[in-house]
Design a protein around this motif. Structure first.
Motif, mmCIF file in Angstrom:
data_model
loop_
_atom_site.group_PDB
_atom_site.id
_atom_site.type_symbol
_atom_site.label_atom_id
_atom_site.label_comp_id
_atom_site.label_asym_id
_atom_site.label_seq_id
_atom_site.Cartn_x
_atom_site.Cartn_y
_atom_site.Cartn_z
ATOM 1 N N TRP A 103 22.293 -12.323 5.717
ATOM 2 C CA TRP A 103 22.912 -12.631 4.450
ATOM 3 C C TRP A 103 22.121 -13.705 3.727
ATOM 4 O O TRP A 103 21.647 -14.657 4.347
ATOM 5 C CB TRP A 103 24.352 -13.114 4.661
ATOM 6 N N GLN A 104 22.014 -13.553 2.407
ATOM 7 C CA GLN A 104 21.317 -14.527 1.584
ATOM 8 C C GLN A 104 22.322 -15.138 0.613
ATOM 9 O O GLN A 104 23.114 -14.427 -0.005
ATOM 10 C CB GLN A 104 20.191 -13.846 0.805
ATOM 11 N N HIS A 105 22.287 -16.466 0.500
ATOM 12 C CA HIS A 105 23.163 -17.147 -0.449
ATOM 13 C C HIS A 105 22.750 -16.782 -1.867
ATOM 14 O O HIS A 105 21.578 -16.827 -2.228
ATOM 15 C CB HIS A 105 23.101 -18.661 -0.257
ATOM 16 N N GLU A 108 26.622 -20.397 -5.762
ATOM 17 C CA GLU A 108 27.269 -21.420 -4.939
ATOM 18 C C GLU A 108 28.120 -20.859 -3.816
ATOM 19 O O GLU A 108 28.182 -21.434 -2.727
ATOM 20 C CB GLU A 108 28.139 -22.321 -5.818
ATOM 21 N N HIS A 109 28.818 -19.748 -4.074
ATOM 22 C CA HIS A 109 29.815 -19.284 -3.114
ATOM 23 C C HIS A 109 29.601 -17.853 -2.612
ATOM 24 O O HIS A 109 30.316 -17.417 -1.717
ATOM 25 C CB HIS A 109 31.216 -19.389 -3.722
ATOM 26 N N ASP A 110 28.671 -17.136 -3.163
ATOM 27 C CA ASP A 110 28.500 -15.728 -2.810
ATOM 28 C C ASP A 110 27.316 -15.534 -1.872
ATOM 29 O O ASP A 110 26.386 -16.332 -1.836
ATOM 30 C CB ASP A 110 28.292 -14.886 -4.068
ATOM 31 N N LYS A 111 27.376 -14.413 -1.139
ATOM 32 C CA LYS A 111 26.278 -14.028 -0.257
ATOM 33 C C LYS A 111 25.977 -12.554 -0.479
ATOM 34 O O LYS A 111 26.885 -11.751 -0.703
ATOM 35 C CB LYS A 111 26.647 -14.225 1.221
#
Length: 196
Positions: A103-105, A108-111
């Motif tokens: 997973w990649q950020h 701020e809050h999502d991947k």
């Protein structure tokens, strides 16, 4: 780091074993949608005397403190750590999959979830190690861990670690040969696909 991968069904493993024994690329299997998580029991390939066999094993070595599991083995330091040293020297296996996830950020809050594969192949074989542990009922059971290494350019923008991915022709070296020559995966190309 590898914390999830796509399982290959048990019935397809025997065909993969035949291909591995011939050092061929095993890639003609329908893609499964079943993901493996640490503590799941999944099929792995390991040597048994003069042949390879498929065996269902639980993913993750139990932590000495009693809670949780360690599911990745760092290739660079496994020779020096008591948890991994004997397994790396004597009990190497292959973890067949249809790819692994990272997973990649994003923001701020999502991947964003990505699946990684070898080019031109549906099957991705990862290096693993295994070891017997005492189960809750007192019986001895084998558990495995996926060997990881420094991420190569194919994955480095998403994660700093990756599984030690085996290419066709490297299976025998991992299971029976000078396995340390395979620790550098900097030139193993991977394909990154957005996953849901």
């Amino acid at each position: 780091m590898c914390g999830r991968f796509v399982i290959i069904p048990q019935d397809a493993i025997n065909e993969i074993i035949l291909a591995v024994e011939k050092n061929l690329q095993a890639d003609q299997h329908p893609v499964s949608t079943m993901d493996a998580y640490p503590t799941n029991t999944v099929p792995i390939i390991r040597p048994d005397k003069n042949k390879l066999e498929a065996e269902a094993m639980k993913w993750g070595y139990p932590m000495y403190q009693g809670s949780g599991v360690v599911f990745n083995t760092r290739a660079e330091s496994a020779d020096f750590k008591p948890m991994w040293k004997d397994s790396l020297e004597h009990r190497r296996c292959i973890v067949p999959s249809y790819g692994f996830y990272e997973w990649q950020h994003v923001g701020e809050h999502d991947k964003q979830k990505y699946r990684f594969l070898l080019p031109d192949s549906e099957v991705l074989l990862m290096a693993g190690v295994y070891k017997p542990f005492r189960d809750a009922d007192g019986s001895m059971v084998d558990r495995f861990s996926i060997v990881t290494t420094t991420a190569n350019p194919s994955i480095a923008d998403v994660h700093d670690r990756m599984p030690l991915v085996l290419q066709p022709g490297e299976y025998t070296e991992w299971l029976f040969g000078n396995y340390k020559t395979l620790f550098d995966r900097s030139k193993v190309p991977l394909v990154k696909i957005e996953a849901a």
